[in-house]
Motif scaffolding. Structure first.
Motif, PDB file in Angstrom:
ATOM      1  N   UNK A  98       0.790  -1.232   0.000  1.00  0.00           N
ATOM      2  CA  UNK A  98       0.000   0.000   0.000  1.00  0.00           C
ATOM      3  C   UNK A  98       0.817   1.273   0.000  1.00  0.00           C
ATOM      4  N   UNK A  99       2.138   1.184  -0.268  1.00  0.00           N
ATOM      5  CA  UNK A  99       2.972   2.391  -0.244  1.00  0.00           C
ATOM      6  C   UNK A  99       2.659   3.334  -1.393  1.00  0.00           C
ATOM      7  N   UNK A 100       2.257   2.783  -2.531  1.00  0.00           N
ATOM      8  CA  UNK A 100       1.884   3.641  -3.652  1.00  0.00           C
ATOM      9  C   UNK A 100       0.514   4.231  -3.423  1.00  0.00           C
ATOM     10  N   UNK A 101       0.418   5.551  -3.482  1.00  0.00           N
ATOM     11  CA  UNK A 101      -0.851   6.207  -3.163  1.00  0.00           C
ATOM     12  C   UNK A 101      -1.924   5.899  -4.188  1.00  0.00           C
ATOM     13  N   UNK A 102      -1.523   5.716  -5.458  1.00  0.00           N
ATOM     14  CA  UNK A 102      -2.522   5.511  -6.497  1.00  0.00           C
ATOM     15  C   UNK A 102      -3.388   6.752  -6.675  1.00  0.00           C
ATOM     16  N   UNK A 103      -4.519   6.579  -7.314  1.00  0.00           N
ATOM     17  CA  UNK A 103      -5.443   7.699  -7.494  1.00  0.00           C
ATOM     18  C   UNK A 103      -6.053   8.079  -6.151  1.00  0.00           C
ATOM     19  N   UNK A 104      -6.149   9.364  -5.841  1.00  0.00           N
ATOM     20  CA  UNK A 104      -6.748   9.771  -4.567  1.00  0.00           C
ATOM     21  C   UNK A 104      -8.170   9.251  -4.429  1.00  0.00           C
ATOM     22  N   UNK A 105      -8.543   8.952  -3.201  1.00  0.00           N
ATOM     23  CA  UNK A 105      -9.890   8.459  -2.940  1.00  0.00           C
ATOM     24  C   UNK A 105     -10.915   9.577  -3.088  1.00  0.00           C
ATOM     25  N   UNK A 106     -10.537  10.777  -2.697  1.00  0.00           N
ATOM     26  CA  UNK A 106     -11.424  11.934  -2.764  1.00  0.00           C
ATOM     27  C   UNK A 106     -11.010  12.836  -3.927  1.00  0.00           C
ATOM     28  N   UNK A 107     -11.965  13.511  -4.559  1.00  0.00           N
ATOM     29  CA  UNK A 107     -11.609  14.405  -5.674  1.00  0.00           C
ATOM     30  C   UNK A 107     -10.733  15.561  -5.191  1.00  0.00           C
ATOM     31  N   UNK A 108      -9.675  15.831  -5.950  1.00  0.00           N
ATOM     32  CA  UNK A 108      -8.805  16.944  -5.617  1.00  0.00           C
ATOM     33  C   UNK A 108      -9.485  18.262  -5.978  1.00  0.00           C
ATOM     34  N   UNK A 109      -9.004  19.378  -5.422  1.00  0.00           N
ATOM     35  CA  UNK A 109      -9.595  20.664  -5.790  1.00  0.00           C
ATOM     36  C   UNK A 109      -9.611  20.854  -7.307  1.00  0.00           C
ATOM     37  N   UNK A 110     -10.679  21.418  -7.798  1.00  0.00           N
ATOM     38  CA  UNK A 110     -10.865  21.549  -9.243  1.00  0.00           C
ATOM     39  C   UNK A 110      -9.745  22.328  -9.893  1.00  0.00           C
ATOM     40  N   UNK A 111      -9.197  23.317  -9.194  1.00  0.00           N
ATOM     41  CA  UNK A 111      -8.208  24.189  -9.826  1.00  0.00           C
ATOM     42  C   UNK A 111      -6.931  23.455 -10.202  1.00  0.00           C
ATOM     43  N   UNK A 112      -6.614  22.341  -9.556  1.00  0.00           N
ATOM     44  CA  UNK A 112      -5.354  21.662  -9.877  1.00  0.00           C
ATOM     45  C   UNK A 112      -5.426  20.990 -11.245  1.00  0.00           C
ATOM     46  N   UNK A 113      -6.625  20.738 -11.764  1.00  0.00           N
ATOM     47  CA  UNK A 113      -6.781  20.096 -13.068  1.00  0.00           C
ATOM     48  C   UNK A 113      -7.270  21.076 -14.132  1.00  0.00           C
ATOM     49  N   UNK A 114      -7.445  22.320 -13.767  1.00  0.00           N
ATOM     50  CA  UNK A 114      -7.997  23.295 -14.702  1.00  0.00           C
ATOM     51  C   UNK A 114      -6.997  23.646 -15.798  1.00  0.00           C
ATOM     52  N   UNK A 115      -7.518  23.964 -16.981  1.00  0.00           N
ATOM     53  CA  UNK A 115      -6.674  24.435 -18.076  1.00  0.00           C
ATOM     54  C   UNK A 115      -6.386  25.926 -17.971  1.00  0.00           C
ATOM     55  N   UNK A 116      -7.029  26.591 -17.032  1.00  0.00           N
ATOM     56  CA  UNK A 116      -6.797  28.012 -16.817  1.00  0.00           C
ATOM     57  C   UNK A 116      -5.791  28.193 -15.682  1.00  0.00           C
ATOM     58  N   UNK A 117      -4.703  28.888 -15.944  1.00  0.00           N
ATOM     59  CA  UNK A 117      -3.654  29.045 -14.954  1.00  0.00           C
ATOM     60  C   UNK A 117      -3.508  30.503 -14.543  1.00  0.00           C
ATOM     61  N   UNK A 118      -3.237  30.743 -13.271  1.00  0.00           N
ATOM     62  CA  UNK A 118      -3.020  32.132 -12.839  1.00  0.00           C
ATOM     63  C   UNK A 118      -1.821  32.738 -13.570  1.00  0.00           C
ATOM     64  N   UNK A 119      -1.844  34.027 -13.708  1.00  0.00           N
ATOM     65  CA  UNK A 119      -0.760  34.727 -14.405  1.00  0.00           C
ATOM     66  C   UNK A 119       0.371  35.025 -13.418  1.00  0.00           C
ATOM     67  N   UNK A 120       1.021  33.948 -12.932  1.00  0.00           N
ATOM     68  CA  UNK A 120       2.125  34.131 -11.990  1.00  0.00           C
ATOM     69  C   UNK A 120       3.210  35.033 -12.578  1.00  0.00           C
ATOM     70  N   UNK A 121       3.478  34.866 -13.829  1.00  0.00           N
ATOM     71  CA  UNK A 121       4.572  35.590 -14.474  1.00  0.00           C
ATOM     72  C   UNK A 121       4.288  37.088 -14.604  1.00  0.00           C
TER      73      UNK A 121
END
Length: 939
Positions: A153-176
């Motif tokens: 069980x050391x490999x986490x695999x896919x998370x059991x709970x959905x991650x925050x939507x922003x981590x998968x979004x195609x829209x990225x903040x303008x850090x630069x």
């Protein structure tokens, strides 16, 4: 036949040329594949012979894998490295464990049958707490078999709970671009990132409670405290923190050599230790020093000269803040000279540094000792066993599974004198207790805030050395707070197993659950409110009013909800005030008759109270509201109109922060279709923002002098980029005199510069593989540059030409931003003034005037507040995709019922305490006595 022989000879000669070129240049004939290297390592650990562990797919690797697949009946067809599925790697872990169980069959202490005490000990050390169901699953196995369960069980695999939507979004903040924002824009940007990090922190806590693989989360937490970074120290780059967390999730259970190499390319680490600003002319030594002292070798195993040489090798290693925030190597900033590191001399880069350092014998001992502290004992060290485990670790080229398995199989791990010799971290104490008792998170106060109060703020360790652990968790002030928090938590645990009184009439709790009204025949709609609270002498109360506009245009209340009693607030009298970014946000649902048609909503804070000893810092009751949703519409409270009885003139400038009694009225809303598509036109260049990036002083003797601008969403028709930096260059040449050109780099655009990949005529940087193009305005145009222009489509020529024609205006527009003032833009601009004048004179007569868009250019009015909009939409998505509460890999009700069933026959104390304490209280019911016992603070 002669033709066939001729072809064969030609092919042979070609193959020999490839081989000779490969040998002379020291290059592999094919690119090394990390998945192939991983499977080769796994095959070797499982007892198969894949040949050299080199990352190249060959006959021996294919043969060994085929033998494994047949022996373990892996159904996935495997013909090359593209067919390596998760099932293959899971099967190889199973083979690894079976091989080790066979080896361990002759070790008496590993053949002992697991007791409740053994199972709790193993689970608490390798995971987070131990639910009785998890304990019972191990009881009756041999210790060797139980260790295999943990390793699997050391490999986490896919998370059991959905991650925050922003981590998968195609829209990225303008850090630069953020440094160019004025103070109000920067504040809004920081708040959006703070909220993202807060969501990530809450998600990880939820995942640690819910997971059925707590050993994976424990290992991820270990690496976060080994390769330390902190969100606040990387300019609030929430996406970088997520990427690093995902790195540990993906690689942390595999190979330490691979992990070290990856961390040297990790944006969060490169930022945290200032390596993204390390240049050949001024190397930064922070990453080099911490890499050796804290990450790989340990203190005293290197000298200052080695620090300097490693720092030189790491120059030019940075990352792009455009788009996905990826690693970026800058060859012009890299020191290409020869470096000597631990007696080896060469033109080393980061990958070479990792290999040279991991060839040092001290590495295995240093890492093994750190794992020993985390998994075996913080106080007792068996140097002989540490040396033995370290030797095996190094012999497997730093396989993490081997390291951990050998530690768990050691006599020291199971020895009675080493049980109860690790102080529970706040994560162990709080999240472990919640997991062990099967409590869903919705029924306890915000765990992230309590973790912070006890000294373990996730993603914010105190310094580069991380959380010290051991006695640092038990300082006098923290010890009192630990007992206080765990006492309140244990009271809740006890109460949760009994009957709870219903709430008073006309009152409802602010939980995610809602009861239907008594008259179920009516048609009801659902109002959801996202809120947070600071409690003082009790929680805030609020209600929601549905407002309708009368004939005079005045809003009147048409319906009022029952009073909502806020849940999950921070007790400010007990714990003090918190930063707004650390508030524990929750949602509640209110049912409203469908027959009522709202024109607006009003949220009223009903029972403000202040203050504790010393003013509001000693206790204050405040209500925070983020948004209200109804019928597919989301009403952001920040757009509302607030009226409270606060005396401060600024109290109502931030709607949703209700520091005094009053209300906020909501009329503006967004929907899933509210965010408009980016406006495009084929006859006018549109740009959302222009910023000054950098400039070099114009000196006549310099061959290459540049002036850089940043463009947000430049676009013309289908051509353009979401983010783009352009470079004006004055080039001195020996043969053709002085030139002025526009340079576009592929690595300075996201996702690309011209709406597509650059044409084949573009220059290719041999160090980075990135393309670049020059467009000359003044002076001689080289043949390659002419071919680049000719290779463009008509629309691409129009785009480049429009950039050139807009350049005088773009320079003036860049003067409006903060970068211009902070980066001495005017000073550098003045040195360029002669060339800018020549530019304006040359542009009307150039080919760019003929090819530019007829409508010129315009600063787009279509720009929307990405910070607020993206966060609002992500919260809507999260609200719509909530999952049922899960604890320890099972539904929360099942987790609690399991304990209730055990409690009917009296629950052995060994489920929660060491056997030494269990002897004092051999049979007990769930009781606060367990959680108040001093040894409950240890594991």
């Amino acid at each position: 036949m002669a033709a066939l022989v001729g072809v064969t000879n030609w092919v042979s000669r070609l193959l020999w040329i490839v081989v000779l070129k490969t040998a002379l240049l020291g290059l592999p004939a094919q690119a090394q594949d990390q998945d192939v290297l991983r499977v080769q390592r796994a095959l070797a650990l499982a007892g198969y012979d894949p040949g050299p562990l080199d990352g190249y797919w060959g006959m021996l690797t294919n043969s060994a894998l085929s033998e494994f697949v047949e022996e373990f009946s892996v159904e996935a067809p495997i013909v090359d490295s593209d067919n390596l599925s998760d099932a293959v790697f899971d099967g190889l872990v199973r083979a690894f464990n079976l091989r080790n169980e066979t080896i361990e069959a002759d070790t008496p202490h590993l053949q002992v049958v697991m007791s409740v005490d053994d199972a709790r000990h193993l689970l608490e050390r390798t995971g987070i707490g131990a639910h009785p169901a998890e304990i019972d699953e191990l009881v009756g196995l041999s210790r060797s078999q139980a260790i295999s369960k943990i390793i699997s069980g050391l490999g986490a695999g896919a998370p059991l709970l959905p991650q925050p939507v922003w981590v998968k979004s195609d829209q990225f903040p303008n850090y630069w671009m953020r440094w160019d924002y004025d103070e109000e824009e920067r504040s809004s940007f920081r708040m959006a990132r703070d909220r993202e990090l807060n969501q990530l922190r809450h998600w990880w806590v939820d995942e640690m409670v819910a997971t059925g693989r707590p050993q994976a989360e424990r290992l991820i937490l270990f690496w976060h405290n080994h390769f330390v970074t902190a969100y606040s120290a990387i300019q609030e780059e929430s996406h970088a923190m997520y990427l690093q967390h995902q790195l540990f999730r993906d690689l942390g259970h595999q190979n330490f050599r691979t992990l070290v190499t990856a961390i040297l390319h990790d944006p969060a680490m490169l930022n945290y230790l200032d390596n993204d600003r390390s240049r050949e002319e001024q190397p930064n030594e922070n990453l080099a020093r911490e890499l050796m002292e804290l990450f790989v070798l340990g203190e005293g195993n290197y000298d200052e000269e080695t620090v300097k040489e490693v720092a030189r090798a790491l120059t030019g290693y940075g990352y792009t803040r455009m788009g996905r925030m990826e690693f970026q190597f800058s060859p012009w900033d890299h020191d290409t000279g020869r470096k000597t590191i631990f007696g080896r001399t060469g033109r080393w880069r980061a990958e070479d540094v990792a290999d040279i350092l991991l060839d040092q014998p001290e590495v295995a001992t240093f890492i093994t000792r750190k794992f020993w502290t985390a998994y075996v004992s913080e106080f007792h060290y068996d140097e002989a066993q540490i040396a033995s485990v370290a030797h095996a670790f190094r012999d497997t080229d730093y396989d993490v599974k081997t390291l951990l398995r050998n530690l768990l199989a050691s006599g020291s791990f199971w020895a009675a004198e080493n049980r109860g010799t690790i102080v529970k971290s706040p994560v162990d104490l709080l999240i472990g207790s919640v997991r062990s008792q099967g409590l869903p998170l919705g029924e306890v106060e915000s765990l992230p805030n309590q973790l912070t109060a006890l000294g373990q703020n996730l993603f914010e360790p105190p310094n580069v050395a991380g959380w010290p652990g051991a006695g640092d968790w038990l300082t006098p002030s923290r010890l009192l707070l630990r007992y206080d928090i765990i006492s309140r938590l244990s009271d809740y645990m006890v109460n949760s197993h009994g009957e709870e009184a219903p709430p008073p009439d006309q009152m409802m709790t602010g939980s995610d659950e809602v009861s239907m009204p008594a008259n179920k025949e009516m048609n009801y709609g659902s109002i959801r409110v996202r809120y947070a609270a600071e409690n003082f002498k009790g929680p805030p109360h609020f209600h929601v009013s549905v407002m309708q506009e009368n004939n005079e245009g005045v809003l009147r209340s048409d319906w009022v909800s029952p009073v909502v009693v806020v849940e999950g607030g921070i007790d400010t009298e007990r714990y003090g005030r918190v930063m707004e970014t650390d508030l524990p946000w929750r949602e509640t649902e209110i049912l409203v008759p469908r027959e009522i048609k709202p024109d607006a909503f009003r949220i009223s804070f009903l029972n403000d109270r202040c203050c504790g000893v010393g003013g509001s810092d000693g206790g204050d009751r405040n209500l925070y509201v983020d948004w209200l949703s109804y019928d597919g519409r989301l009403y952001p409270v920040s757009s509302g109109e607030q009226r409270t009885n606060c005396t401060s003139a600024n109290a109502d400038r931030e709607p949703g922060r209700l520091y005094c009694g009053g209300h906020v009225t909501l009329t503006e809303y967004v929907t899933g279709e509210t965010q408009p598509a980016l406006v495009r036109t084929s006859d006018q260049l549109l740009i959302d923002r222009v910023a000054f990036e950098w400039a070099e002083e114009m000196r006549g003797s310099d061959d290459w002098v540049s002036f850089g601008l940043g463009l947000l969403a430049p676009r013309l028709g289908a051509v353009g980029a979401e983010a783009m930096k352009i470079e004006l260059v004055r080039n001195n040449t020996r043969d053709a005199g002085q030139r002025l050109l526009l340079k576009i780099w592929e690595h300075d655009c996201y996702p690309n510069c011209l709406g597509a990949s650059m044409p084949s005529a573009a220059y290719v940087n041999r160090d980075t593989g990135c393309c670049e193009m020059n467009f000359v305005l003044i002076g001689r145009e080289w043949g390659d540059e002419r071919r680049q222009w000719n290779a463009l489509t008509d629309e691409q020529r129009a785009f480049v030409s429009s950039l050139w024609m807009a350049m005088p205006d773009l320079l003036r527009q860049s003067m409006q931003g903060r970068n211009w003032r902070q980066r001495n833009g005017q000073v550098e601009y003045d040195t360029w003034s002669e060339w800018f004048a020549r530019m304006e004179e040359a542009l009307p007569r150039s080919r760019y005037a003929q090819n530019a868009a007829s409508g010129g250019w315009q600063l787009s009015s279509n720009q929307i507040d990405q910070n607020s909009m993206s966060m609002i939409m992500s919260m809507m998505s999260e609200s719509a995709s909530r999952t049922p509460p899960i604890v320890a890999g099972m539904p929360a009700d099942e987790a609690r019922n399991y304990i209730d069933d055990l409690s009917t026959v009296e629950l052995p104390a060994q489920y929660f305490l060491t056997s030494e304490v269990g002897a004092e209280m051999p049979q007990i019911r769930i009781s606060t006595d367990i959680f108040q016992h001093p040894l409950y603070q240890l594991k």
